[in-house]
Design a protein around this motif. Sequence first.
Motif, PDB file in Angstrom:
ATOM      1  N   THR A   1       0.819  -1.223   0.000  1.00  0.00           N
ATOM      2  CA  THR A   1       0.000   0.000   0.000  1.00  0.00           C
ATOM      3  C   THR A   1       0.850   1.270   0.000  1.00  0.00           C
ATOM      4  OG1 THR A   1      -0.157   0.106   2.426  1.00  0.00           O
ATOM      5  CG2 THR A   1      -1.849  -1.174   1.248  1.00  0.00           C
ATOM      6  N   GLY A   2       2.160   1.125   0.067  1.00  0.00           N
ATOM      7  CA  GLY A   2       3.022   2.300   0.035  1.00  0.00           C
ATOM      8  C   GLY A   2       2.983   3.118   1.299  1.00  0.00           C
ATOM      9  N   VAL A   3       2.975   2.444   2.439  1.00  0.00           N
ATOM     10  CA  VAL A   3       2.959   3.145   3.723  1.00  0.00           C
ATOM     11  C   VAL A   3       4.159   4.083   3.825  1.00  0.00           C
ATOM     12  CG1 VAL A   3       3.288   2.806   6.216  1.00  0.00           C
ATOM     13  CG2 VAL A   3       1.617   1.418   4.972  1.00  0.00           C
ATOM     14  N   THR A   4       3.895   5.337   4.209  1.00  0.00           N
ATOM     15  CA  THR A   4       4.967   6.326   4.358  1.00  0.00           C
ATOM     16  C   THR A   4       5.288   6.642   5.815  1.00  0.00           C
ATOM     17  OG1 THR A   4       3.362   8.141   4.200  1.00  0.00           O
ATOM     18  CG2 THR A   4       4.412   7.408   2.150  1.00  0.00           C
ATOM     19  N   ALA A   5       4.368   6.286   6.718  1.00  0.00           N
ATOM     20  CA  ALA A   5       4.588   6.578   8.142  1.00  0.00           C
ATOM     21  C   ALA A   5       3.941   5.489   8.983  1.00  0.00           C
ATOM     22  CB  ALA A   5       4.005   7.941   8.512  1.00  0.00           C
TER      23      ALA A   5
ATOM     24  N   LEU B   1      10.381  -1.735  15.289  1.00  0.00           N
ATOM     25  CA  LEU B   1      11.578  -2.496  14.917  1.00  0.00           C
ATOM     26  C   LEU B   1      11.205  -3.872  14.371  1.00  0.00           C
ATOM     27  CD1 LEU B   1      13.874  -1.536  17.918  1.00  0.00           C
ATOM     28  CD2 LEU B   1      14.250  -0.938  15.527  1.00  0.00           C
ATOM     29  N   THR B   2      10.223  -4.511  15.000  1.00  0.00           N
ATOM     30  CA  THR B   2       9.771  -5.825  14.523  1.00  0.00           C
ATOM     31  C   THR B   2       9.246  -5.731  13.098  1.00  0.00           C
ATOM     32  OG1 THR B   2       9.220  -6.554  16.757  1.00  0.00           O
ATOM     33  CG2 THR B   2       8.148  -7.706  14.941  1.00  0.00           C
ATOM     34  N   LEU B   3       8.421  -4.712  12.827  1.00  0.00           N
ATOM     35  CA  LEU B   3       7.851  -4.547  11.496  1.00  0.00           C
ATOM     36  C   LEU B   3       8.923  -4.213  10.465  1.00  0.00           C
ATOM     37  CD1 LEU B   3       4.569  -2.540  12.198  1.00  0.00           C
ATOM     38  CD2 LEU B   3       4.743  -4.881  11.379  1.00  0.00           C
ATOM     39  N   ALA B   4       9.805  -3.301  10.789  1.00  0.00           N
ATOM     40  CA  ALA B   4      10.848  -2.901   9.844  1.00  0.00           C
ATOM     41  C   ALA B   4      11.734  -4.090   9.478  1.00  0.00           C
ATOM     42  CB  ALA B   4      11.690  -1.773  10.448  1.00  0.00           C
ATOM     43  N   ASP B   5      12.116  -4.855  10.471  1.00  0.00           N
ATOM     44  CA  ASP B   5      12.974  -6.016  10.212  1.00  0.00           C
ATOM     45  C   ASP B   5      12.240  -7.071   9.402  1.00  0.00           C
ATOM     46  OD1 ASP B   5      15.080  -4.842  11.529  1.00  0.00           O
ATOM     47  OD2 ASP B   5      14.708  -5.859  13.429  1.00  0.00           O
ATOM     48  N   LYS B   6      10.932  -7.211   9.641  1.00  0.00           N
ATOM     49  CA  LYS B   6      10.157  -8.210   8.896  1.00  0.00           C
ATOM     50  C   LYS B   6      10.039  -7.807   7.421  1.00  0.00           C
ATOM     51  CE  LYS B   6       8.651 -11.340  10.417  1.00  0.00           C
ATOM     52  NZ  LYS B   6       9.154 -12.735  10.488  1.00  0.00           N
TER      53      LYS B   6
ATOM     54  N   GLU C   1      13.404  -8.474   5.869  1.00  0.00           N
ATOM     55  CA  GLU C   1      13.651  -9.920   5.795  1.00  0.00           C
ATOM     56  C   GLU C   1      12.901 -10.554   4.626  1.00  0.00           C
ATOM     57  OE1 GLU C   1      12.113 -13.862   8.189  1.00  0.00           O
ATOM     58  OE2 GLU C   1      12.450 -12.029   9.353  1.00  0.00           O
ATOM     59  N   ILE C   2      11.635 -10.200   4.450  1.00  0.00           N
ATOM     60  CA  ILE C   2      10.798 -10.849   3.436  1.00  0.00           C
ATOM     61  C   ILE C   2      10.962 -10.214   2.057  1.00  0.00           C
ATOM     62  CG2 ILE C   2       8.425 -11.358   2.744  1.00  0.00           C
ATOM     63  CD1 ILE C   2       7.678 -11.504   5.696  1.00  0.00           C
ATOM     64  N   TYR C   3      11.019  -8.877   2.005  1.00  0.00           N
ATOM     65  CA  TYR C   3      10.937  -8.181   0.719  1.00  0.00           C
ATOM     66  C   TYR C   3      12.247  -7.514   0.296  1.00  0.00           C
ATOM     67  CZ  TYR C   3       5.971  -8.845   1.619  1.00  0.00           C
ATOM     68  OH  TYR C   3       4.738  -9.397   1.897  1.00  0.00           O
ATOM     69  N   GLY C   4      13.210  -7.452   1.215  1.00  0.00           N
ATOM     70  CA  GLY C   4      14.483  -6.817   0.884  1.00  0.00           C
ATOM     71  C   GLY C   4      14.526  -5.358   1.295  1.00  0.00           C
ATOM     72  N   ARG C   5      15.741  -4.855   1.409  1.00  0.00           N
ATOM     73  CA  ARG C   5      15.941  -3.496   1.898  1.00  0.00           C
ATOM     74  C   ARG C   5      15.289  -2.450   0.985  1.00  0.00           C
ATOM     75  NH1 ARG C   5      17.990  -0.970   6.680  1.00  0.00           N
ATOM     76  NH2 ARG C   5      17.688   1.192   6.166  1.00  0.00           N
ATOM     77  N   ASP C   6      15.314  -2.682  -0.316  1.00  0.00           N
ATOM     78  CA  ASP C   6      14.768  -1.692  -1.253  1.00  0.00           C
ATOM     79  C   ASP C   6      13.252  -1.532  -1.117  1.00  0.00           C
ATOM     80  OD1 ASP C   6      17.273  -1.226  -2.213  1.00  0.00           O
ATOM     81  OD2 ASP C   6      17.061  -2.491  -3.991  1.00  0.00           O
ATOM     82  N   ALA C   7      12.595  -2.505  -0.500  1.00  0.00           N
ATOM     83  CA  ALA C   7      11.143  -2.423  -0.330  1.00  0.00           C
ATOM     84  C   ALA C   7      10.752  -1.518   0.836  1.00  0.00           C
ATOM     85  CB  ALA C   7      10.556  -3.819  -0.124  1.00  0.00           C
ATOM     86  N   TRP C   8      11.702  -1.172   1.672  1.00  0.00           N
ATOM     87  CA  TRP C   8      11.419  -0.336   2.837  1.00  0.00           C
ATOM     88  C   TRP C   8      11.369   1.133   2.411  1.00  0.00           C
ATOM     89  CZ3 TRP C   8       9.494  -0.473   7.499  1.00  0.00           C
ATOM     90  CH2 TRP C   8       9.768   0.544   8.414  1.00  0.00           C
ATOM     91  N   LYS C   9      10.167   1.722   2.378  1.00  0.00           N
ATOM     92  CA  LYS C   9       9.977   3.093   1.901  1.00  0.00           C
ATOM     93  C   LYS C   9       9.467   4.037   2.984  1.00  0.00           C
ATOM     94  CE  LYS C   9      10.837   1.716  -2.358  1.00  0.00           C
ATOM     95  NZ  LYS C   9      12.111   2.063  -3.044  1.00  0.00           N
ATOM     96  N   VAL C  10       9.305   3.553   4.192  1.00  0.00           N
ATOM     97  CA  VAL C  10       8.759   4.371   5.279  1.00  0.00           C
ATOM     98  C   VAL C  10       9.737   5.494   5.627  1.00  0.00           C
ATOM     99  CG1 VAL C  10       7.965   4.360   7.679  1.00  0.00           C
ATOM    100  CG2 VAL C  10       7.454   2.423   6.180  1.00  0.00           C
ATOM    101  N   LYS C  11       9.215   6.697   5.774  1.00  0.00           N
ATOM    102  CA  LYS C  11      10.061   7.855   6.038  1.00  0.00           C
ATOM    103  C   LYS C  11       9.863   8.464   7.421  1.00  0.00           C
ATOM    104  CE  LYS C  11      12.010   7.724   2.044  1.00  0.00           C
ATOM    105  NZ  LYS C  11      13.420   7.243   1.984  1.00  0.00           N
ATOM    106  N   THR C  12       8.726   8.160   8.065  1.00  0.00           N
ATOM    107  CA  THR C  12       8.410   8.802   9.335  1.00  0.00           C
ATOM    108  C   THR C  12       7.874   7.772  10.317  1.00  0.00           C
ATOM    109  OG1 THR C  12       7.743  10.760   8.068  1.00  0.00           O
ATOM    110  CG2 THR C  12       7.196  10.739  10.406  1.00  0.00           C
ATOM    111  N   ALA C  13       8.292   7.896  11.574  1.00  0.00           N
ATOM    112  CA  ALA C  13       7.794   6.999  12.619  1.00  0.00           C
ATOM    113  C   ALA C  13       7.347   7.832  13.817  1.00  0.00           C
ATOM    114  CB  ALA C  13       8.884   6.014  13.044  1.00  0.00           C
ATOM    115  N   PHE C  14       6.108   7.620  14.224  1.00  0.00           N
ATOM    116  CA  PHE C  14       5.583   8.251  15.435  1.00  0.00           C
ATOM    117  C   PHE C  14       5.628   7.189  16.530  1.00  0.00           C
ATOM    118  CE2 PHE C  14       3.668  10.391  11.826  1.00  0.00           C
ATOM    119  CZ  PHE C  14       3.930  11.721  12.122  1.00  0.00           C
ATOM    120  N   LEU C  15       6.565   7.343  17.448  1.00  0.00           N
ATOM    121  CA  LEU C  15       6.873   6.273  18.388  1.00  0.00           C
ATOM    122  C   LEU C  15       6.350   6.588  19.779  1.00  0.00           C
ATOM    123  CD1 LEU C  15      10.531   5.497  17.293  1.00  0.00           C
ATOM    124  CD2 LEU C  15       8.425   4.354  16.581  1.00  0.00           C
TER     125      LEU C  15
END
Length: 398
Positions: A157-161, A170-175, A178-192
């Motif tokens: 869905t192209g999640v940006t945040a 951290l669990t989600l980012a690593d998953k 792990e599954i889709y590769g580093r290039d698939a990680w497009k998230v730019k903002t985290a509200f923690l």
Amino acid sequence: MSVNIYKDIAQTYAAAAEKAPGLKTRFAAAGFDPAAVESLADLSSLPVMKKEELLKIQREKPPFGGFLGADLKDIGRIYVSPGPIFEPSLSGIGGHGLDLLFKAAGVGAGDVILNTWMYHLVPAGLLFDEAAQAAGATVIPGGVGNTELQAQIIVETGVTAICASTAFFLTLADKVIEIYGRDAWKVKTAFLGGEMGDWMAKRRRIEADYGVSTWAAYATADLGLVAYEDGGEGYVVHPDRVVQICDPVSGAPVDQGEPGEVVVTACDATWPMIRFGTGDSAFALESNEDGSVKRVSALQGRVGAAVKVREIFVYPRVVEEVVIATPGAKAAQAVVTRENDRDMIRISLVLEEGASASDAETSAAEAFKLHARIRADEVAVVAELPENADLIINQKDN
């Protein structure tokens, strides 16, 4: 802060007292006339109400203890916080101010936010959802769990945040990686979500490792947004809140820079929390002309978590700052003892492999002195600390 905030408080609470018998009783017991409030000094004449007191009153007169300042038909939701404490809420008002956080982070129209906070009983999920939509963003109500599915959602869905606890982010980012590769990680903002331990250090590592900017707010179920990050130090106070830092025993305001209990007054006739003691400890970084808090520090811990060392209260947050300021530090713990009629405080450090022990000990000692305003008696590197070890331990009575 609103120019006429005390006028607003006077009008809001005078009206609320006519609908909320519990609030009216509180005012009468203190000899407090809300309609006469014109200044911070007037407001401060009302004793602080502790969260524990509200819980006790609600148990005696459920569900709201006589503090509901509206008709039940006007309440959109009832949240249930641990205790339990019941908090009524009107719907559709920007997540009780949390939209200011999203706007400060530059997140809005065109952004897709995965919200992993819980959506039932407690307010976090729905408040973040309302706030993100008020800021113009699109929300995916993910809730907790379902890690692989949520990783798929992030990619497809192209999640940006992402709104999440630090651990679940951290669990989600690593998953995803792990599954889709580093290039698939497009998230730019985290509200923690805030946590004790080395949270600020974790945020810095997250920003470096995952290429995101991290943001946080100080909010409670009772009050909604109290303060939020805006790129400056600490948190800037919501313009419709009066925040004071008070002595947790007397309720009297303390000087700027001195830690104390966060006491908040909200301009809300529906759920009239006036001079409400949150039980959290912080200090004022910047004050308004009248002495109320304009910018508040990161939380130092819960009131009562501090340990008094040589007449200075040392909070768990100080140990966090030591970890942040010390090159190669992974964790730290302070232990306070009483020896030969003198308080002693010793700091243990756990370092990354290859980090210089001598440099770390020097940096940690300097950081501790800066933030605690006293010297540590000893700083030593240790091989490990227990998982989730307390940041500060009081052994003075042992």
